[in-house]
Scaffold this motif. Structure first.
Motif, mmCIF file in Angstrom:
data_model
loop_
_atom_site.group_PDB
_atom_site.id
_atom_site.type_symbol
_atom_site.label_atom_id
_atom_site.label_comp_id
_atom_site.label_asym_id
_atom_site.label_seq_id
_atom_site.Cartn_x
_atom_site.Cartn_y
_atom_site.Cartn_z
ATOM 1 N N ALA A 60 0.836 -1.197 0.000
ATOM 2 C CA ALA A 60 0.000 0.000 0.000
ATOM 3 C C ALA A 60 0.873 1.249 0.000
ATOM 4 C CB ALA A 60 -0.902 -0.002 1.235
ATOM 5 N N ASP A 61 0.389 2.297 -0.667
ATOM 6 C CA ASP A 61 1.171 3.532 -0.690
ATOM 7 C C ASP A 61 1.050 4.255 0.658
ATOM 8 O OD1 ASP A 61 -0.919 5.425 -0.528
ATOM 9 O OD2 ASP A 61 -1.110 5.614 -2.693
ATOM 10 N N LEU B 205 8.646 4.813 1.833
ATOM 11 C CA LEU B 205 8.986 4.369 0.473
ATOM 12 C C LEU B 205 8.512 5.398 -0.553
ATOM 13 C CD1 LEU B 205 7.887 0.608 0.704
ATOM 14 C CD2 LEU B 205 10.221 1.484 0.793
ATOM 15 N N ASP B 206 9.362 5.722 -1.513
ATOM 16 C CA ASP B 206 8.885 6.606 -2.577
ATOM 17 C C ASP B 206 8.267 5.757 -3.701
ATOM 18 O OD1 ASP B 206 10.907 5.664 -4.273
ATOM 19 O OD2 ASP B 206 12.267 7.310 -3.753
ATOM 20 N N ASP B 207 7.725 6.445 -4.710
ATOM 21 C CA ASP B 207 6.987 5.734 -5.759
ATOM 22 C C ASP B 207 7.833 4.663 -6.440
ATOM 23 O OD1 ASP B 207 4.997 7.424 -5.077
ATOM 24 O OD2 ASP B 207 4.765 8.356 -7.054
ATOM 25 N N VAL C 126 9.242 -1.126 -7.352
ATOM 26 C CA VAL C 126 10.258 -2.189 -7.316
ATOM 27 C C VAL C 126 9.817 -3.311 -6.368
ATOM 28 C CG1 VAL C 126 12.598 -2.752 -6.524
ATOM 29 C CG2 VAL C 126 12.216 -0.746 -7.972
ATOM 30 N N MET C 127 9.326 -2.920 -5.192
ATOM 31 C CA MET C 127 8.932 -3.935 -4.219
ATOM 32 C C MET C 127 7.712 -4.728 -4.686
ATOM 33 S SD MET C 127 8.504 -3.484 -0.130
ATOM 34 C CE MET C 127 10.156 -2.987 0.257
ATOM 35 N N ALA C 128 6.754 -4.038 -5.306
ATOM 36 C CA ALA C 128 5.570 -4.728 -5.824
ATOM 37 C C ALA C 128 5.993 -5.791 -6.837
ATOM 38 C CB ALA C 128 4.619 -3.718 -6.473
ATOM 39 N N LYS C 129 6.919 -5.406 -7.693
ATOM 40 C CA LYS C 129 7.362 -6.320 -8.737
ATOM 41 C C LYS C 129 8.127 -7.505 -8.127
ATOM 42 C CE LYS C 129 8.507 -6.173 -13.427
ATOM 43 N NZ LYS C 129 8.533 -5.258 -14.564
ATOM 44 N N LYS C 130 9.087 -7.188 -7.263
ATOM 45 C CA LYS C 130 9.948 -8.217 -6.680
ATOM 46 C C LYS C 130 9.160 -9.217 -5.839
ATOM 47 C CE LYS C 130 13.386 -7.783 -3.501
ATOM 48 N NZ LYS C 130 14.225 -6.874 -2.747
ATOM 49 N N GLU C 131 8.204 -8.731 -5.070
ATOM 50 C CA GLU C 131 7.477 -9.615 -4.148
ATOM 51 C C GLU C 131 6.105 -10.033 -4.687
ATOM 52 O OE1 GLU C 131 7.452 -7.914 -0.218
ATOM 53 O OE2 GLU C 131 9.619 -7.608 -0.232
ATOM 54 N N HIS C 132 5.854 -9.729 -5.956
ATOM 55 C CA HIS C 132 4.581 -10.066 -6.594
ATOM 56 C C HIS C 132 3.400 -9.588 -5.762
ATOM 57 C CE1 HIS C 132 6.825 -12.370 -9.477
ATOM 58 N NE2 HIS C 132 7.453 -12.951 -8.469
ATOM 59 N N ARG C 133 3.442 -8.320 -5.411
ATOM 60 C CA ARG C 133 2.368 -7.749 -4.619
ATOM 61 C C ARG C 133 1.505 -6.838 -5.488
ATOM 62 N NH1 ARG C 133 2.914 -8.173 0.946
ATOM 63 N NH2 ARG C 133 4.842 -9.203 1.565
ATOM 64 N N ILE C 134 0.227 -6.784 -5.166
ATOM 65 C CA ILE C 134 -0.682 -5.877 -5.849
ATOM 66 C C ILE C 134 -0.536 -4.502 -5.198
ATOM 67 C CG2 ILE C 134 -3.111 -5.367 -6.322
ATOM 68 C CD1 ILE C 134 -3.527 -8.523 -5.942
ATOM 69 N N LEU C 135 -0.272 -3.497 -6.004
ATOM 70 C CA LEU C 135 -0.068 -2.149 -5.461
ATOM 71 C C LEU C 135 -1.417 -1.455 -5.261
ATOM 72 C CD1 LEU C 135 1.842 0.258 -4.760
ATOM 73 C CD2 LEU C 135 1.733 0.869 -7.181
ATOM 74 N N GLU D 121 -1.159 9.152 -10.609
ATOM 75 C CA GLU D 121 0.119 9.079 -11.333
ATOM 76 C C GLU D 121 0.879 7.803 -11.021
ATOM 77 O OE1 GLU D 121 2.847 12.455 -11.205
ATOM 78 O OE2 GLU D 121 1.029 13.694 -11.265
ATOM 79 N N LEU D 122 0.929 7.459 -9.729
ATOM 80 C CA LEU D 122 1.613 6.228 -9.330
ATOM 81 C C LEU D 122 0.908 5.018 -9.941
ATOM 82 C CD1 LEU D 122 3.601 4.494 -7.712
ATOM 83 C CD2 LEU D 122 2.153 4.825 -5.689
ATOM 84 N N TYR D 123 -0.414 5.043 -9.924
ATOM 85 C CA TYR D 123 -1.192 3.953 -10.502
ATOM 86 C C TYR D 123 -0.819 3.760 -11.981
ATOM 87 C CZ TYR D 123 -5.136 1.442 -12.501
ATOM 88 O OH TYR D 123 -5.892 0.536 -13.195
#
Ligand SMILES: [Zn+2]
Length: 154
Positions: free
Chosen positions: A5-6, A29-31, A36-45, A51-53
């Protein structure tokens, strides 16, 4: 299913953890780090930032834009989209503070560790093995239920 979560979604994070969802959260954590973390840990952001979305989606990250204004509305959106159950089952719950699964703790071990009245009135206690925080279904439980009922109606 795991989430990240942001920084604007601290309250929602605590709700989701109570509902048993694995949610990574830090308001430091910045955007770019979130992506990076969403991708690495296969998490849904999960984000409230358009903009981040859009940035996340452009990079192939599974992201969800949260529109709701109240916690009930936000939870209802997540229930609709991801089938997040709107029931708290402490057997499944994670520590709202640190995302670790909480465990039942025998009452006799908590003498002197919770307030006397709490110790007298409640029999079931849960503890976070990581941060040590102790949980019980106290007076605030009615409000928690009411919010979840509102979410279900939405
Ligand atoms: Zn904890």
């Amino acid at each position: 299913m795991k989430f990240i979560a942001d920084g604007m979604l601290g309250k929602l994070t605590r709700w989701l953890r109570m509902l048993g969802q694995d949610v990574q959260y830090s308001n430091k954590l910045d955007d770019a780090e979130l992506i990076v973390m969403a991708k690495k840990e296969h998490r849904i952001l999960l984000t409230r930032d358009v903009e981040l979305y859009q940035r996340a989606v452009a990079r192939g990250i599974d992201a969800f834009y949260i529109e709701g204004q109240t916690e009930a509305a936000k939870l209802a959106e997540l229930a609709k989209r991801f089938d997040v159950p709107l029931e708290i089952d402490l057997k499944r719950s994670r520590c709202p503070r640190c995302n670790t699964k909480i465990r039942p703790t025998p009452k006799e071990k908590l003498a002197g560790k919770v307030e006397k009245n709490t110790f007298i009135y409640y029999n079931e206690f849960w503890k976070c093995p990581k941060c040590g925080h102790i949980y019980w279904q106290g007076a605030h439980w009615g409000r928690i239920r009411a919010t979840l009922e509102k979410a279900k109606k939405i």
